[in-house]
Structures are given as structure tokens and as C-alpha cells.
Design a protein around this motif. Structure first.
Motif, PDB file in Angstrom:
ATOM      1  N   GLN A 119       0.841  -1.206   0.000  1.00 32.27           N
ATOM      2  CA  GLN A 119       0.000   0.000   0.000  1.00 32.27           C
ATOM      3  C   GLN A 119       0.875   1.255   0.000  1.00 32.27           C
ATOM      4  O   GLN A 119       0.487   2.300   0.479  1.00 32.27           O
ATOM      5  CB  GLN A 119      -0.935  -0.019   1.210  1.00 32.27           C
ATOM      6  CG  GLN A 119      -1.944  -1.158   1.157  1.00 32.27           C
ATOM      7  CD  GLN A 119      -2.893  -1.186   2.331  1.00 32.27           C
ATOM      8  OE1 GLN A 119      -2.526  -0.864   3.468  1.00 32.27           O
ATOM      9  NE2 GLN A 119      -4.134  -1.581   2.093  1.00 32.27           N
ATOM     10  N   ALA A 140     -10.442   2.464  -2.939  1.00 30.20           N
ATOM     11  CA  ALA A 140      -9.545   1.423  -2.421  1.00 30.20           C
ATOM     12  C   ALA A 140     -10.364   0.198  -2.034  1.00 30.20           C
ATOM     13  O   ALA A 140     -10.795   0.061  -0.877  1.00 30.20           O
ATOM     14  CB  ALA A 140      -8.759   1.947  -1.219  1.00 30.20           C
ATOM     15  N   HIS A 142     -11.414  -3.736  -1.036  1.00 31.26           N
ATOM     16  CA  HIS A 142     -10.762  -4.735  -0.176  1.00 31.26           C
ATOM     17  C   HIS A 142     -11.183  -6.162  -0.517  1.00 31.26           C
ATOM     18  O   HIS A 142     -10.679  -7.104   0.100  1.00 31.26           O
ATOM     19  CB  HIS A 142     -11.019  -4.427   1.296  1.00 31.26           C
ATOM     20  CG  HIS A 142     -12.371  -4.820   1.820  1.00 31.26           C
ATOM     21  ND1 HIS A 142     -13.546  -4.548   1.138  1.00 31.26           N
ATOM     22  CD2 HIS A 142     -12.735  -5.459   2.975  1.00 31.26           C
ATOM     23  CE1 HIS A 142     -14.564  -4.999   1.850  1.00 31.26           C
ATOM     24  NE2 HIS A 142     -14.101  -5.564   2.957  1.00 31.26           N
ATOM     25  N   GLY A 169      -5.559  -0.784  -5.872  1.00 30.59           N
ATOM     26  CA  GLY A 169      -5.555  -2.148  -5.343  1.00 30.59           C
ATOM     27  C   GLY A 169      -4.157  -2.523  -4.911  1.00 30.59           C
ATOM     28  O   GLY A 169      -3.321  -1.669  -4.617  1.00 30.59           O
ATOM     29  N   GLY A 254      -8.281  -1.203   2.078  1.00 30.22           N
ATOM     30  CA  GLY A 254      -7.848  -2.256   1.173  1.00 30.22           C
ATOM     31  C   GLY A 254      -7.573  -3.575   1.873  1.00 30.22           C
ATOM     32  O   GLY A 254      -8.287  -3.982   2.798  1.00 30.22           O
TER      33      GLY A 254
END
Length: 350
Positions: A119, A140, A142, A169, A254
Motif C-alpha cells: 500500500q 480502495a 478490499h 488495489g 484495502g
């Protein structure tokens, strides 16, 4: 309801874009997003749409700029170093108000780094690596299903605001496979939007550009863009908030949030009161919602697969650094739930 199908994240993202009415895809291979480009290489021609493997990421983003200026739905995907090379083109597109969807399946950095999930591009996505006053709408996801839904929606948002939209992502999301429901196939409609380049077609010629040299014109345009970004902030902020009774609030986005959910389940079963706040839009950031959520917490734990980038936004929202602690996982690695569990137990004194 449509039947579920098992799909890899990268391929699901590609198919979602196709079903959203994508007309042109322009990309360049880089791990860990290569499956998107490979998928598009046969899927787009199969439907009579444009697929171009560009000679570089710089070429790809400028192809997106050019094709997007004609008013059709366009997209590129890449991974961290490739997105870095696209920053100038993204700035140009924001200045020229050209809509597009850009997907970053983030890998470890800086530099070439490694191909593990990370990230570490949060600041790049939310602050922008190009020049000038501009912002992106950044989602973002998840899960793969959420990635599908957000990609599908992103084309509408890009057109609404005439602005690039980014999906942030990571390598885990791109490489894993999950059962998902695919959206319906949208019809591609050729319509006059009033701004796109169309070869005149009997009407007055149009101009799509970011260059504004006349006295005062750029200032006027920048304030126009600022009003647009303010509208995004008013209307497009999304987040997930588990409003259970908590003393510790974990803030994560995420894949890190996905792991945090597993950790929270165990912690709650152990009798600890732990909640979750997950930004879905990381630009614009849900400052007000997080500020309200933080009032119910004795402590806040920020969990990120980096050395602390969203941490800055959490501090802006909470306005009390004494409540905030951080756990990071840089270098292209994913948290194990036990790491977050141990950190929370240490925060409450074992």
C-alpha cells in the motif's frame, strides 16, 4: 440474481471494465497486474473494441489522454513504477478535464522494489505525483467483488466530473481468486457530450487542452477545478464503519482492512471491544466521518502495508495524536491477523 463465477482479481477488474462500456484499453505489461493486459488482449478485439499494448507506460497514458478526448470510455492499468511514469499524463488529463479509469495494482517500493502486495502508493494516489493543483477520485477496494463494483461505477464518476478516477488495489487483490457476481453488459452509445473532440462534424471546432497562457485564464480554470473537487468531497465520500461498542478503533483500507476484520473477530471473541473504520474513497478522504467515529474510541490503531501514509490523514481527522498508534508492514508483505491482534492487546495492557 446472476450466478457467481470464480475469477482472479485482475481478470475480474478487466471484465468489469468491459461490461461498463470500455471502448479503448491501452497498457504495458508489469507484474503483478499482467493478467489485466493479457485478458484485454483477447477480450477487447473479440468485441470489436480497441486494445493497444503500448511501447511504454508513458505512451500508454498519452494514448488514454488522446482517446479519452474523443469522449469514449478508456482505461489503463499498471503497477507502482508504471503508474509513477504516468504521472505527467495524469496531470495533463486533469488539466484538460479528460475522463478515464486508471488501475494501480500496487507492488513493493520504492524504485523497482519487488512484486509483493503493498500500500506504498497511497501518497502518490491521494496527493498526486504530477505538477499543479489537481486531485483524483480514488477508490480502495478490499475484496474482488468490491473491486468489480467500483470499477464499473468509476466510468460513470469519471464522466460526471470529467476527471480521471483511480482504483488503488494491490498485488494480493490482483492475484487472488474469489466467487463474484459480474454486472450487466452496458450498451455503448455514441452521443454528443458537448465537449469531446469530434472532427467538427458540421459544428464549431472544439479544443481539449491543459495549456492556458492568456492572463488570468489559468487562475480561473484552477478555481473551476477546485469547485469540482469540492463537489466530489460533498457527494462521493464512501466508507465502511462497524458501529459496534468499541474502545479500540482500527483504521485500515484495502487488503489491510480485510486482515483487520479477521483480527477484530478474534479480539471481540476474546472479550476486547474493537471496531473498524475503513475508507473506501481515500480521495476525497472521509475526515468528518472518522472524526465522529474517533470520539467513541479510547485508542485508535492505524494499520497499513507501508511505513505510515494514511496515518497523516487519520491525524488530520482525529486531531489528537495521543490516541493514535500505528502498525506498518512495508516491503511487499501482508499482515497476518495475529500481528494486529498482538498489537491491540499490547495497547490495552496485554
Amino acid at each position: 440474481m446472476s450466478d457467481k463465477v470464480l475469477m482472479k482479481g485482475n481478470e475480474a477488474i478487466a471484465e468489469a471494465a468491459v461490461r461498463a462500456g470500455l471502448v479503448g484499453y491501452f497498457g504495458y505489461p508489469i507484474t503483478p497486474q499482467n493478467e489485466v493486459t493479457a485478458y484485454m488482449s483477447w477480450r477487447m478485439p473479440e468485441l470489436g473494441r480497441a486494445f493497444v499494448q503500448a511501447e511504454s507506460e508513458l505512451a500508454a497514458i498519452n494514448m488514454v489522454y488522446g482517446a479519452g478526448a474523443t469522449g469514449v470510455r478508456v482505461m489503463t492499468t499498471s503497477s507502482s513504477p508504471g503508474i509513477a511514469l504516468m504521472q505527467e499524463g495524469i496531470s495533463y488529463m486533469c488539466g484538460a478535464e479528460v475522463p478515464a479509469v486508471i488501475v494501480n495494482i500496487t507492488r513493493g517500493g520504492p524504485g523497482l522494489g519487488n512484486i509483493g502486495p503493498s500500500q506504498c502508493d497511497y501518497n502518490q494516489a491521494t496527493r498526486g505525483g504530477g505538477n499543479g493543483d489537481y486531485k483524483l477520485l480514488v477508490y480502495a477496494p478490499h475484496t474482488i467483488q468490491e473491486a468489480i463494483d467500483l470499477v464499473y461505477k468509476s466510468f460513470d464518476k469519471a464522466e460526471k466530473y470529467r476527471n480521471p478516477v483511480m482504483i488503488l488495489g494491490d498485488g494480493a487483490l490482483g492475484q487472488m481468486a474469489e466467487a463474484v457476481v459480474l454486472p450487466e453488459m452496458r450498451e455503448i452509445v455514441d452521443e454528443d457530450k458537448g465537449w469531446e473532440l469530434n472532427g467538427a462534424k458540421g459544428r464549431a471546432p472544439r479544443s481539449v487542452k491543459s495549456l492556458r497562457l492568456a492572463e488570468g485564464k489559468l487562475k480561473e480554470h484552477n478555481w473551476h477545478l477546485k469547485r469540482k473537487y469540492d463537489e466530489m468531497e460533498a457527494n462521493e465520500v464512501e466508507y465502511e464503519y462497524l458501529e459496534n461498542d468499541y474502545e479500540i478503533l482500527i483504521v485500515a483500507f484495502g487488503t489491510a482492512a480485510r486482515v483487520a476484520k479477521s483480527a477484530i473477530k478474534t479480539l471481540n471473541e476474546d472479550g476486547l471491544k474493537v471496531g473498524l473504520f475503513r475508507p473506501i474513497t481515500i480521495s476525497p478522504y472521509p475526515y468528518d466521518a472518522l472524526r465522529d467515529a474517533s470520539k467513541n474510541a479510547k485508542k485508535i490503531l492505524v494499520a497499513e502495508m507501508n511505513t505510515g501514509q494514511m496515518l497523516f490523514d487519520v491525524k488530520l481527522a482525529v486531531c489528537d495524536d495521543s490516541k493514535i498508534e500505528f502498525i506498518g508492514k512495508p516491503g511487499g508483505e501482508v499482515f497476518a491477523p495475529d500481528e494486529i491482534i498482538e498489537k491491540v492487546k499490547n495497547m490495552v495492557g496485554g
